[in-house]
Scaffold this motif. Structure first.
Motif, PDB file in Angstrom:
ATOM      1  N   THR A 293      46.047  52.155  46.549  1.00 24.20           N
ATOM      2  CA  THR A 293      44.605  52.047  46.312  1.00 24.20           C
ATOM      3  C   THR A 293      44.395  51.790  44.833  1.00 24.20           C
ATOM      4  O   THR A 293      44.785  52.608  43.988  1.00 24.20           O
ATOM      5  CB  THR A 293      43.861  53.343  46.720  1.00 24.20           C
ATOM      6  OG1 THR A 293      44.126  53.609  48.088  1.00 24.20           O
ATOM      7  CG2 THR A 293      42.360  53.197  46.519  1.00 24.20           C
ATOM      8  N   LEU A 294      43.818  50.637  44.528  1.00 20.89           N
ATOM      9  CA  LEU A 294      43.556  50.274  43.137  1.00 20.89           C
ATOM     10  C   LEU A 294      42.306  51.015  42.681  1.00 20.89           C
ATOM     11  O   LEU A 294      41.291  51.017  43.378  1.00 20.89           O
ATOM     12  CB  LEU A 294      43.341  48.766  43.024  1.00 20.89           C
ATOM     13  CG  LEU A 294      44.439  47.917  43.666  1.00 20.89           C
ATOM     14  CD1 LEU A 294      44.099  46.436  43.546  1.00 20.89           C
ATOM     15  CD2 LEU A 294      45.790  48.205  43.019  1.00 20.89           C
ATOM     16  N   LEU A 295      42.406  51.650  41.517  1.00 14.63           N
ATOM     17  CA  LEU A 295      41.306  52.495  41.066  1.00 14.63           C
ATOM     18  C   LEU A 295      40.642  51.970  39.808  1.00 14.63           C
ATOM     19  O   LEU A 295      41.302  51.462  38.912  1.00 14.63           O
ATOM     20  CB  LEU A 295      41.817  53.902  40.750  1.00 14.63           C
ATOM     21  CG  LEU A 295      42.363  54.751  41.891  1.00 14.63           C
ATOM     22  CD1 LEU A 295      42.830  56.090  41.331  1.00 14.63           C
ATOM     23  CD2 LEU A 295      41.309  54.946  42.972  1.00 14.63           C
ATOM     24  N   GLY A 296      39.334  52.152  39.777  1.00 16.22           N
ATOM     25  CA  GLY A 296      38.558  51.871  38.571  1.00 16.22           C
ATOM     26  C   GLY A 296      37.130  52.303  38.835  1.00 16.22           C
ATOM     27  O   GLY A 296      36.713  52.346  39.991  1.00 16.22           O
ATOM     28  N   GLN A 297      36.390  52.648  37.783  1.00 12.62           N
ATOM     29  CA  GLN A 297      34.972  52.983  37.996  1.00 12.62           C
ATOM     30  C   GLN A 297      34.238  51.779  38.538  1.00 12.62           C
ATOM     31  O   GLN A 297      33.282  51.903  39.290  1.00 12.62           O
ATOM     32  CB  GLN A 297      34.317  53.446  36.687  1.00 12.62           C
ATOM     33  CG  GLN A 297      34.867  54.730  36.149  1.00 12.62           C
ATOM     34  CD  GLN A 297      34.785  55.872  37.143  1.00 12.62           C
ATOM     35  OE1 GLN A 297      33.952  55.860  38.050  1.00 12.62           O
ATOM     36  NE2 GLN A 297      35.653  56.847  36.999  1.00 12.62           N
ATOM     37  N   ASN A 298      34.695  50.614  38.111  1.00 10.38           N
ATOM     38  CA  ASN A 298      34.083  49.372  38.561  1.00 10.38           C
ATOM     39  C   ASN A 298      35.190  48.326  38.570  1.00 10.38           C
ATOM     40  O   ASN A 298      35.371  47.602  37.602  1.00 10.38           O
ATOM     41  CB  ASN A 298      32.947  48.996  37.596  1.00 10.38           C
ATOM     42  CG  ASN A 298      32.367  47.653  37.918  1.00 10.38           C
ATOM     43  OD1 ASN A 298      32.630  47.079  38.971  1.00 10.38           O
ATOM     44  ND2 ASN A 298      31.571  47.138  37.005  1.00 10.38           N
ATOM     45  N   VAL A 299      35.933  48.263  39.666  1.00  8.42           N
ATOM     46  CA  VAL A 299      37.108  47.379  39.704  1.00  8.42           C
ATOM     47  C   VAL A 299      36.715  45.914  39.507  1.00  8.42           C
ATOM     48  O   VAL A 299      37.512  45.112  39.024  1.00  8.42           O
ATOM     49  CB  VAL A 299      37.922  47.521  41.019  1.00  8.42           C
ATOM     50  CG1 VAL A 299      38.691  48.824  41.066  1.00  8.42           C
ATOM     51  CG2 VAL A 299      37.062  47.330  42.246  1.00  8.42           C
ATOM     52  N   ASN A 300      35.474  45.569  39.854  1.00  6.58           N
ATOM     53  CA  ASN A 300      35.052  44.171  39.753  1.00  6.58           C
ATOM     54  C   ASN A 300      34.979  43.674  38.318  1.00  6.58           C
ATOM     55  O   ASN A 300      34.952  42.477  38.078  1.00  6.58           O
ATOM     56  CB  ASN A 300      33.682  43.960  40.396  1.00  6.58           C
ATOM     57  CG  ASN A 300      33.609  44.606  41.761  1.00  6.58           C
ATOM     58  OD1 ASN A 300      32.804  45.491  41.980  1.00  6.58           O
ATOM     59  ND2 ASN A 300      34.492  44.193  42.635  1.00  6.58           N
TER      60      ASN A 300
ATOM     61  N   ARG B  32      44.067  48.847  49.100  1.00  8.22           N
ATOM     62  CA  ARG B  32      42.664  49.253  49.048  1.00  8.22           C
ATOM     63  C   ARG B  32      42.205  49.217  47.606  1.00  8.22           C
ATOM     64  O   ARG B  32      43.029  49.208  46.688  1.00  8.22           O
ATOM     65  CB  ARG B  32      42.495  50.678  49.575  1.00  8.22           C
ATOM     66  CG  ARG B  32      42.944  50.874  50.996  1.00  8.22           C
ATOM     67  CD  ARG B  32      42.646  52.292  51.459  1.00  8.22           C
ATOM     68  NE  ARG B  32      43.073  52.476  52.816  1.00  8.22           N
ATOM     69  CZ  ARG B  32      42.387  52.070  53.887  1.00  8.22           C
ATOM     70  NH1 ARG B  32      41.221  51.470  53.732  1.00  8.22           N
ATOM     71  NH2 ARG B  32      42.851  52.257  55.097  1.00  8.22           N
ATOM     72  N   PHE B  33      40.905  49.266  47.403  1.00  9.16           N
ATOM     73  CA  PHE B  33      40.386  49.291  46.034  1.00  9.16           C
ATOM     74  C   PHE B  33      39.047  50.000  46.013  1.00  9.16           C
ATOM     75  O   PHE B  33      38.307  49.967  46.990  1.00  9.16           O
ATOM     76  CB  PHE B  33      40.244  47.865  45.489  1.00  9.16           C
ATOM     77  CG  PHE B  33      39.358  46.980  46.322  1.00  9.16           C
ATOM     78  CD1 PHE B  33      38.008  46.870  46.042  1.00  9.16           C
ATOM     79  CD2 PHE B  33      39.881  46.270  47.390  1.00  9.16           C
ATOM     80  CE1 PHE B  33      37.200  46.055  46.819  1.00  9.16           C
ATOM     81  CE2 PHE B  33      39.070  45.463  48.172  1.00  9.16           C
ATOM     82  CZ  PHE B  33      37.728  45.347  47.891  1.00  9.16           C
ATOM     83  N   MET B  34      38.781  50.690  44.923  1.00  9.89           N
ATOM     84  CA  MET B  34      37.494  51.318  44.734  1.00  9.89           C
ATOM     85  C   MET B  34      37.304  51.710  43.272  1.00  9.89           C
ATOM     86  O   MET B  34      38.285  51.956  42.599  1.00  9.89           O
ATOM     87  CB  MET B  34      37.338  52.533  45.641  1.00  9.89           C
ATOM     88  CG  MET B  34      38.264  53.686  45.278  1.00  9.89           C
ATOM     89  SD  MET B  34      38.289  54.986  46.502  1.00  9.89           S
ATOM     90  CE  MET B  34      36.574  55.365  46.636  1.00  9.89           C
ATOM     91  N   THR B  35      36.073  51.690  42.744  1.00  8.98           N
ATOM     92  CA  THR B  35      34.804  51.447  43.399  1.00  8.98           C
ATOM     93  C   THR B  35      34.296  50.054  43.030  1.00  8.98           C
ATOM     94  O   THR B  35      34.542  49.590  41.916  1.00  8.98           O
ATOM     95  CB  THR B  35      33.795  52.499  42.921  1.00  8.98           C
ATOM     96  OG1 THR B  35      34.240  53.776  43.344  1.00  8.98           O
ATOM     97  CG2 THR B  35      32.434  52.280  43.423  1.00  8.98           C
TER      98      THR B  35
END
Ligand code: SAH
Ligand code: SF4
Length: 458
Positions: free
Chosen positions: A213-220, A249-252
């Motif tokens: 699961t790729l993580l970031g407050q704002n992966v975009n 997976r990725f979020m958020t």
């Protein structure tokens, strides 16, 4: 000759040899992963995991600052640890994470809880071994809340799971939503190097991990600060090619940055799971504007429509804040209407919690906590009905699960997660953990599904 940096020689002795540690984690997945890094760092000092905090010689609390509730829990936990410390002289108590990155809270913890030996902010993670070394030798509470981003790359992680791995791709946040403390405690956005992420993911696949699961407050917003500005969609497409991995997976995802290209990449990806966690926060344009979310209700609805059209079987989940300052009955009704229109598979709803230093802290708020609670209950009731209805549509269909282990409520059942992120319980042997399996859905509930196994695990 260019100046060559000599690597730090300050490798503390293995003072944890023969001792045990316990880490208590509050908050989001990024914190969970930070705790996995803390675990690896203290294991390098010789510590071994304790099965009970009472047995540990080192207790680390990784705090969350997003709302008041988790902060209150930390305070009560520190109270209890004070008693333990009286019995156990050599116990080291360390408090880290988002709460402690704030100057006033770090000072509060240091002064109010004398039993604490170390207070370290989110950016001090790479320095944890040295800080613990100092904490065990010095009498005074050590505090490190420097906003120094260095040293984060290449740290080891002791992952809690052997088949699923959290993988941060971007740290920090630049968005400054009016209610949110995250940009203050996690700093500005820092994307990790593209190749570094791909190589870490390949390494995980080689070790047998099936899902990342790729993580970031704002992966975009991944990549905007890197040379050549690689896009998040390109990163996903690259990771999709890694052999051995089964799921990504990725979020958020922040709605303002979610591109058509990303939707297309998810639609085409073989391993990229059909799930978007796309927090809406509110369905009222007036409130979205005051929140500084930088999208409108109409844009959000359009995004949800694009996702649903492009990706069959996709699920969309959300976060909602109830009772933001100035939220009227009309604004709230607009949020309820958004739930009905999008039909989220699930949504986490929170009562607005004022956070020090944020813009919204200064907004006038006339409604009472009781009113907000009522709104929260009304919203949850509607969302629960929608979640159940959406789950019922899946009865009779076949889903692929990654098996997580025995069900927490009934050990005779196994629990797995479908690509759309739904939890499914099914009768089966205990040796399926970490494997993929097909199930036929037989029953739907609000929070989960039940099914029967079909075929062999793979
Ligand atoms: N980066 C993510 C969310 C991080 S915080 C995003 O932008 O969506 C996780 C969730 O906590 C948010 O989506 C929001 O719904 C909630 N939250 C954040 N600050 C809050 C506050 N002050 N009060 C109540 N809920 C809050
Ligand atoms: Fe907070 Fe907004 Fe950043 Fe999410 S995008 S972490 S809600 S400021």
């Amino acid at each position: 000759m260019p100046f060559q940096q000599v690597p730090s020689l300050k490798q503390p002795p293995r003072f944890g040899e023969g001792k045990q540690y316990w880490i208590n984690t509050f908050g989001c997945q990024m914190n969970e992963h930070d705790s996995e890094v803390m675990a690896a760092l203290v294991e390098n000092l010789g510590y071994r995991p304790a099965s009970d905090p009472q047995e540990a010689e080192l207790v680390i609390i990784n705090t969350c600052a997003v709302r008041k509730k988790p902060e209150d829990k930390v305070a009560s936990m520190l109270g209890k640890l004070g008693a333990l410390k009286q019995e156990k002289d050599d116990l080291i108590i360390a408090v880290g994470g988002c709460m402690t990155q704030q100057e006033d809270l770090a000072a509060y913890i240091k002064n109010r809880f004398r039993q604490v030996d170390l207070v370290f902010g989110t950016h001090a993670l790479p320095r944890l071994p040295e800080l613990l070394d100092r904490a065990r030798r010095e009498k005074n509470t050590i505090v490190d809340i420097e906003e120094d981003y260095s040293g984060r790359e290449g740290l080891p992680a002791h992952r809690a799971s052997i088949f699923h791995a959290w993988l941060p791709v971007i740290y920090g946040c630049n968005n400054f939503c009016a209610y949110c403390v995250v940009p203050y405690v996690r700093g500005r956005e820092r994307s990790r190097n593209f190749e570094e992420i791909v190589s870490e993911a390949s390494g995980l696949a080689q070790k047998g991990y099936r899902e990342i699961t790729l993580l970031g407050q704002n992966v975009n917003s991944y990549g905007h600060d890197l040379p050549g500005k690689p896009k998040f969609a390109s990163l996903l497409a690259e990771l999709d090619r890694i052999e051995g991995l089964s799921r990504i997976r990725f979020m958020t995802s922040h709605p303002k940055d979610l591109s058509a290209e990303l939707i297309d990449t998810v639609a085409r990806g073989k391993k990229i799971c059909e799930h978007f966690h796309l927090p809406a926060q509110s369905g009222s344009n007036r409130i979205l504007d005051k929140m500084n979310r930088r999208y409108t209700r109409e844009q959000y609805l359009d995004l949800a429509r694009q996702i649903n059209e492009a990706i069959p079987g996709v699920s969309i989940t959300s976060d909602i804040i109830v009772g933001f300052p100035g939220e009227t009955e009309e604004d709230f009704a607009a949020t309820l209407d958004l739930l009905e229109q999008v039909r989220f598979d699930s949504a986490f709803a929170f009562i607005y919690s004022p956070r020090r230093g944020t813009k919204a802290e200064k907004y006038t708020d006339r409604s009472t906590y009781e009113e907000k609670e009522k709104r929260l209950q009304a919203l949850n009731k509607i969302q629960q009905r929608i979640s159940l209805e959406e789950n019922e549509r899946l009865v009779g269909s076949a889903l692929e699960l990654l098996v997580e282990g025995p069900s927490k409520s009934n050990p005779e059942l196994q629990t797995g997660r479908a690509r759309n992120n739904k939890l499914v319980h099914f009768p089966g042997p205990a040796n399926l953990t970490g494997r993929l399996i097909q199930v036929r859905i037989t029953e739907a509930r609000t929070w989960n599904l039940f099914g029967e196994r079909e075929g062999e695990p793979y």
